[in-house]
Motif scaffolding. Structure first.
Motif, mmCIF file in Angstrom:
data_model
loop_
_atom_site.group_PDB
_atom_site.id
_atom_site.type_symbol
_atom_site.label_atom_id
_atom_site.label_comp_id
_atom_site.label_asym_id
_atom_site.label_seq_id
_atom_site.Cartn_x
_atom_site.Cartn_y
_atom_site.Cartn_z
ATOM 1 N N THR A 78 83.476 9.572 12.242
ATOM 2 C CA THR A 78 84.299 8.363 12.199
ATOM 3 C C THR A 78 85.633 8.588 12.890
ATOM 4 O OG1 THR A 78 83.272 7.779 10.092
ATOM 5 C CG2 THR A 78 85.306 6.629 10.674
ATOM 6 N N ARG A 79 86.216 9.791 12.706
ATOM 7 C CA ARG A 79 87.507 10.091 13.322
ATOM 8 C C ARG A 79 87.412 10.072 14.847
ATOM 9 N NH1 ARG A 79 92.213 12.336 11.551
ATOM 10 N NH2 ARG A 79 91.589 11.115 9.744
ATOM 11 N N PHE A 80 86.396 10.724 15.394
ATOM 12 C CA PHE A 80 86.237 10.736 16.845
ATOM 13 C C PHE A 80 85.883 9.343 17.367
ATOM 14 C CE2 PHE A 80 85.294 15.521 16.920
ATOM 15 C CZ PHE A 80 86.567 15.803 17.384
ATOM 16 N N SER A 81 85.084 8.602 16.620
ATOM 17 C CA SER A 81 84.745 7.237 17.033
ATOM 18 C C SER A 81 85.992 6.362 17.075
ATOM 19 C CB SER A 81 83.713 6.633 16.072
ATOM 20 O OG SER A 81 82.508 7.359 16.093
ATOM 21 N N SER A 82 86.876 6.536 16.088
ATOM 22 C CA SER A 82 88.122 5.768 16.057
ATOM 23 C C SER A 82 89.015 6.125 17.234
ATOM 24 C CB SER A 82 88.865 6.019 14.741
ATOM 25 O OG SER A 82 88.094 5.607 13.640
ATOM 26 N N LEU A 83 89.043 7.412 17.591
ATOM 27 C CA LEU A 83 89.829 7.823 18.750
ATOM 28 C C LEU A 83 89.339 7.126 20.010
ATOM 29 C CD1 LEU A 83 90.357 11.674 18.298
ATOM 30 C CD2 LEU A 83 92.120 9.917 18.330
ATOM 31 N N MET A 84 88.031 6.996 20.122
ATOM 32 C CA MET A 84 87.466 6.324 21.288
ATOM 33 C C MET A 84 87.931 4.873 21.358
ATOM 34 S SD MET A 84 85.589 8.442 23.029
ATOM 35 C CE MET A 84 84.606 7.300 23.974
ATOM 36 N N GLU A 85 88.067 4.235 20.202
ATOM 37 C CA GLU A 85 88.469 2.831 20.177
ATOM 38 C C GLU A 85 89.973 2.661 20.376
ATOM 39 O OE1 GLU A 85 87.106 1.252 16.507
ATOM 40 O OE2 GLU A 85 84.971 1.606 16.926
ATOM 41 N N VAL A 86 90.758 3.523 19.719
ATOM 42 C CA VAL A 86 92.213 3.364 19.726
ATOM 43 C C VAL A 86 92.845 3.946 20.983
ATOM 44 C CG1 VAL A 86 94.344 3.985 18.513
ATOM 45 C CG2 VAL A 86 92.303 3.345 17.215
ATOM 46 N N ASP A 87 92.336 5.100 21.426
ATOM 47 C CA ASP A 87 92.967 5.814 22.539
ATOM 48 C C ASP A 87 91.957 6.076 23.646
ATOM 49 O OD1 ASP A 87 95.136 6.887 23.779
ATOM 50 O OD2 ASP A 87 95.159 8.774 22.671
ATOM 51 N N GLY A 88 91.095 5.105 23.876
ATOM 52 C CA GLY A 88 90.010 5.293 24.826
ATOM 53 C C GLY A 88 90.469 5.551 26.246
ATOM 54 N N LEU A 89 91.522 4.858 26.683
ATOM 55 C CA LEU A 89 91.994 5.029 28.058
ATOM 56 C C LEU A 89 92.449 6.459 28.305
ATOM 57 C CD1 LEU A 89 93.984 1.715 28.652
ATOM 58 C CD2 LEU A 89 91.775 2.376 29.623
ATOM 59 N N ARG A 90 93.184 7.028 27.342
ATOM 60 C CA ARG A 90 93.647 8.402 27.493
ATOM 61 C C ARG A 90 92.477 9.380 27.443
ATOM 62 N NH1 ARG A 90 96.202 12.265 23.083
ATOM 63 N NH2 ARG A 90 96.785 14.006 24.390
ATOM 64 N N LEU A 91 91.553 9.152 26.514
ATOM 65 C CA LEU A 91 90.417 10.058 26.381
ATOM 66 C C LEU A 91 89.553 10.068 27.635
ATOM 67 C CD1 LEU A 91 89.199 9.552 22.704
ATOM 68 C CD2 LEU A 91 90.375 11.518 23.671
ATOM 69 N N ARG A 92 89.467 8.938 28.298
ATOM 70 C CA ARG A 92 88.645 8.890 29.508
ATOM 71 C C ARG A 92 89.237 9.719 30.643
ATOM 72 N NH1 ARG A 92 86.992 3.697 27.575
ATOM 73 N NH2 ARG A 92 88.819 2.606 28.382
ATOM 74 N N ARG A 93 90.520 10.093 30.516
ATOM 75 C CA ARG A 93 91.141 10.963 31.528
ATOM 76 C C ARG A 93 90.984 12.440 31.189
ATOM 77 N NH1 ARG A 93 95.463 7.159 31.018
ATOM 78 N NH2 ARG A 93 96.648 8.701 29.829
ATOM 79 N N ILE A 94 90.574 12.735 29.953
ATOM 80 C CA ILE A 94 90.458 14.128 29.513
ATOM 81 C C ILE A 94 89.284 14.803 30.210
ATOM 82 C CG2 ILE A 94 89.998 15.628 27.542
ATOM 83 C CD1 ILE A 94 92.783 14.423 27.542
ATOM 84 N N ARG A 95 89.555 15.959 30.791
ATOM 85 C CA ARG A 95 88.507 16.719 31.475
ATOM 86 C C ARG A 95 88.036 17.917 30.652
ATOM 87 N NH1 ARG A 95 90.677 18.061 37.326
ATOM 88 N NH2 ARG A 95 88.571 18.942 37.459
ATOM 89 N N HIS A 96 88.930 18.441 29.813
ATOM 90 C CA HIS A 96 88.579 19.619 29.018
ATOM 91 C C HIS A 96 89.034 19.403 27.579
ATOM 92 C CE1 HIS A 96 87.779 21.591 32.834
ATOM 93 N NE2 HIS A 96 88.985 21.239 33.236
#
Length: 262
Positions: A78-96
């Protein structure tokens, strides 16, 4: 003797016996808190050395009484799923991505895998840029200033997730790298905590679990820099994973989203 005990009593009765032995006489709630840490607590934990099954069952009792969860359903998903929803734009830039765990044994790997499933879409071309996920266990106590600062950040700012302290480390200069740290509750000082970690280590083989991780992400899976799985095939005969101070590196197979059959 352990086999006679396991055959003579059903699991419900065994759990009551474990709880009675592991509960400190100074515990006000008859709970297995392992606190305050006394000689009585240390002596009771010798029960975990009886055999693998009793060790596993006692560990489940200790975890249950301290709010830790090992398997699904878990809050980490649930925590990682929430990160995808709340901070998805930043996470999509993460490479590592780097995740520090207390141990890399079967129990903690099953726990973190339940959360990693929420991040699979970051490996899809067009949905994310994630090129690697590294799982680490650090056996030694913090030695450098930065390591102590990270520990303090985890203790002061971490959230309780499945009974573990869990936090993203403060932003660093590398915007494409994201580091998470997790920790069991601190039952005692570092030396005794290290001893307890050894007592609770699940020594079961993790090869099947590593294969499951590889099946989910594809690509390559390396243990301490040595290739174990590649494109669905096991390259090495054994994993030789050190659960106390090892590294698992997942290099996903980055394919278009529509190419995933599962």
């Amino acid at each position: 003797m352990s086999h006679r005990f396991l055959d003579a009593f059903p699991r419900e009765i065994r759990d009551q016996i474990y709880t009675y032995i592991l509960t400190s006489s100074s515990s006000p709630s008859n709970a297995v808190t392992l606190s305050p840490w006394t000689f009585e607590v240390t002596r009771s934990l010798s029960l975990l050395r009886t055999c693998k099954q009793i060790q596993r069952e006692c560990k489940e009792i200790i975890w249950r009484h301290n709010g830790l969860y090992l398997r699904c359903p878990t809050e980490i998903f649930t925590r990682f799923s929430s990160l995808m929803e709340v901070d998805g734009l930043r996470l999509r830039r993460i490479r590592h991505m780097e995740i520090v765990l207390e141990l890399l044994d079967k129990d903690d790997l099953e726990w973190i895998l339940s959360g990693l499933k929420a991040l699979v879409q970051l490996t899809h071309v067009g949905s994310g840029s994630l090129e690697s996920i590294t799982l680490l266990a650090i056996h030694e106590r913090p030695r450098g200033v930065n390591e102590f600062l990270e520990e303090m950040h985890l203790m002061c700012s971490g959230d309780w997730v499945d009974g573990r302290l869990f936090a993203a480390m403060p932003d660093n200069d590398i915007e494409t790298t994201l580091v998470f740290k997790s920790s069991w509750p601190h039952f005692s000082n570092w030396g005794k905590q290290r001893w307890l970690r050894e007592m609770l280590l699940n020594r079961s083989d993790t090869t099947a679990l590593l294969k499951e991780i590889h099946t989910i992400f594809g690509g390559e899976l390396l243990i301490d820099g040595s290739l174990l799985f590649k494109d669905g095939a096991q390259v090495a005969k054994t994993s030789k994973l050190n659960p106390r101070d090892g590294e698992i590196k997942i290099v996903p197979n980055r394919v278009p989203l529509t190419a995933r059959s599962w």
